[in-house]
Scaffold this active site. Structure first.
Site, PDB file in Angstrom:
ATOM      1  N   GLY A  46       0.932  -1.533  -0.112  1.00  0.00           N
ATOM      2  CA  GLY A  46       0.267   0.126  -0.339  1.00  0.00           C
ATOM      3  C   GLY A  46       1.067   0.695   0.145  1.00  0.00           C
ATOM      4  N   GLN A  51       3.726   9.864   0.744  1.00  0.00           N
ATOM      5  CA  GLN A  51       4.912   9.210   1.212  1.00  0.00           C
ATOM      6  C   GLN A  51       5.388  10.102  -0.142  1.00  0.00           C
ATOM      7  OE1 GLN A  51       2.174   5.438   1.937  1.00  0.00           O
ATOM      8  NE2 GLN A  51       4.419   5.295   3.145  1.00  0.00           N
ATOM      9  N   CYS A  88       5.585   0.028   7.515  1.00  0.00           N
ATOM     10  CA  CYS A  88       5.349   1.150   6.683  1.00  0.00           C
ATOM     11  C   CYS A  88       6.819   1.216   6.186  1.00  0.00           C
ATOM     12  CB  CYS A  88       5.110   2.109   7.577  1.00  0.00           C
ATOM     13  SG  CYS A  88       4.261   3.647   6.617  1.00  0.00           S
ATOM     14  N   LEU A  89       6.861   1.596   4.718  1.00  0.00           N
ATOM     15  CA  LEU A  89       7.993   2.044   3.877  1.00  0.00           C
ATOM     16  C   LEU A  89       7.891   3.295   4.491  1.00  0.00           C
ATOM     17  CD1 LEU A  89       6.570   1.277  -0.132  1.00  0.00           C
ATOM     18  CD2 LEU A  89       8.729   0.081   1.793  1.00  0.00           C
ATOM     19  N   HIS A 130      -4.226   1.772   7.412  1.00  0.00           N
ATOM     20  CA  HIS A 130      -2.737   2.141   7.540  1.00  0.00           C
ATOM     21  C   HIS A 130      -2.944   3.476   6.753  1.00  0.00           C
ATOM     22  CE1 HIS A 130       1.300   1.469   7.724  1.00  0.00           C
ATOM     23  NE2 HIS A 130       0.849   1.995   6.628  1.00  0.00           N
ATOM     24  N   GLU A 131      -3.383   2.926   5.087  1.00  0.00           N
ATOM     25  CA  GLU A 131      -2.883   4.131   4.174  1.00  0.00           C
ATOM     26  C   GLU A 131      -4.224   4.858   4.567  1.00  0.00           C
ATOM     27  OE1 GLU A 131      -0.643   3.959   2.774  1.00  0.00           O
ATOM     28  OE2 GLU A 131      -0.155   1.590   2.871  1.00  0.00           O
ATOM     29  N   HIS A 134      -2.746   7.219   6.905  1.00  0.00           N
ATOM     30  CA  HIS A 134      -1.327   8.598   6.107  1.00  0.00           C
ATOM     31  C   HIS A 134      -1.609   9.817   5.693  1.00  0.00           C
ATOM     32  CE1 HIS A 134       2.124   6.071   5.963  1.00  0.00           C
ATOM     33  NE2 HIS A 134       1.690   5.158   5.969  1.00  0.00           N
TER      34      HIS A 134
END
Ligand code: ZN
Length: 152
Positions: A46, A51, A88-89, A130-131, A134
């Site tokens: 995701g 990001q 998470c990236l 989660h996304e 963000h």
């Protein structure tokens, strides 16, 4: 193919509340392509627009079986509970357990400007939560217990 650099914490862009997308124009379409390419290149499941440095309410995801992109996603209902290890990236090298809803219903818009109304559970529900976090400047360590280094 355009792969973007993924911002990592504590970059301040990751902490901003993102703006709603008013219109799906060429810029939004290009952004979606870049987000998809960047997510797959980074082997993420995701990615949210902030990001890659764009403070707009757009997410892309693929938890394993199908690719989804949602503009202006909103969680309109949630139910149950799950507690899984997340990473998470934008928080490289760390994982932690987060309490999330087991099921969510999400509304939003697709690239054609059509309404999306989606019910999800399990991993897909987790990735959506989660996304969408963000987009409000929330990173998983804010919610996690037992943060640890991700060692393979
Ligand atoms: Zn993330």
């Amino acid at each position: 193919m355009s792969v973007y650099k993924i911002l990592t914490s504590p970059d301040p862009v990751l902490r901003q509340k993102c703006a709603e997308v008013k219109k799906v124009n060429a810029g939004v379409l290009r952004l979606l392509e870049n987000m998809r390419d960047t997510m797959y290149f980074a082997e993420g499941i995701g990615l949210a627009a902030p990001q890659i440095g764009v403070s707009k309410r757009i997410i892309v995801l693929d938890p394993g079986d199908n690719y989804l992109e949602i503009i202006n996603p909103v969680i309109v209902a949630s139910e149950g509970e799950q507690n899984r290890s997340e990473g998470c990236l934008s928080v490289p090298g760390k994982v932690g357990w987060c309490k999330r809803a087991q099921k969510v219903r999400v509304t939003g818009m697709d690239v054609g400007g059509n309404n999306i109304d989606l019910e999800a559970e399990g991993l897909l529900a987790l990735v959506l939560q989660h996304e969408i976090d963000h987009l409000d400047g929330i990173l998983f360590p804010d919610k996690a217990t037992h943060m640890r280094n991700d060692e393979f």
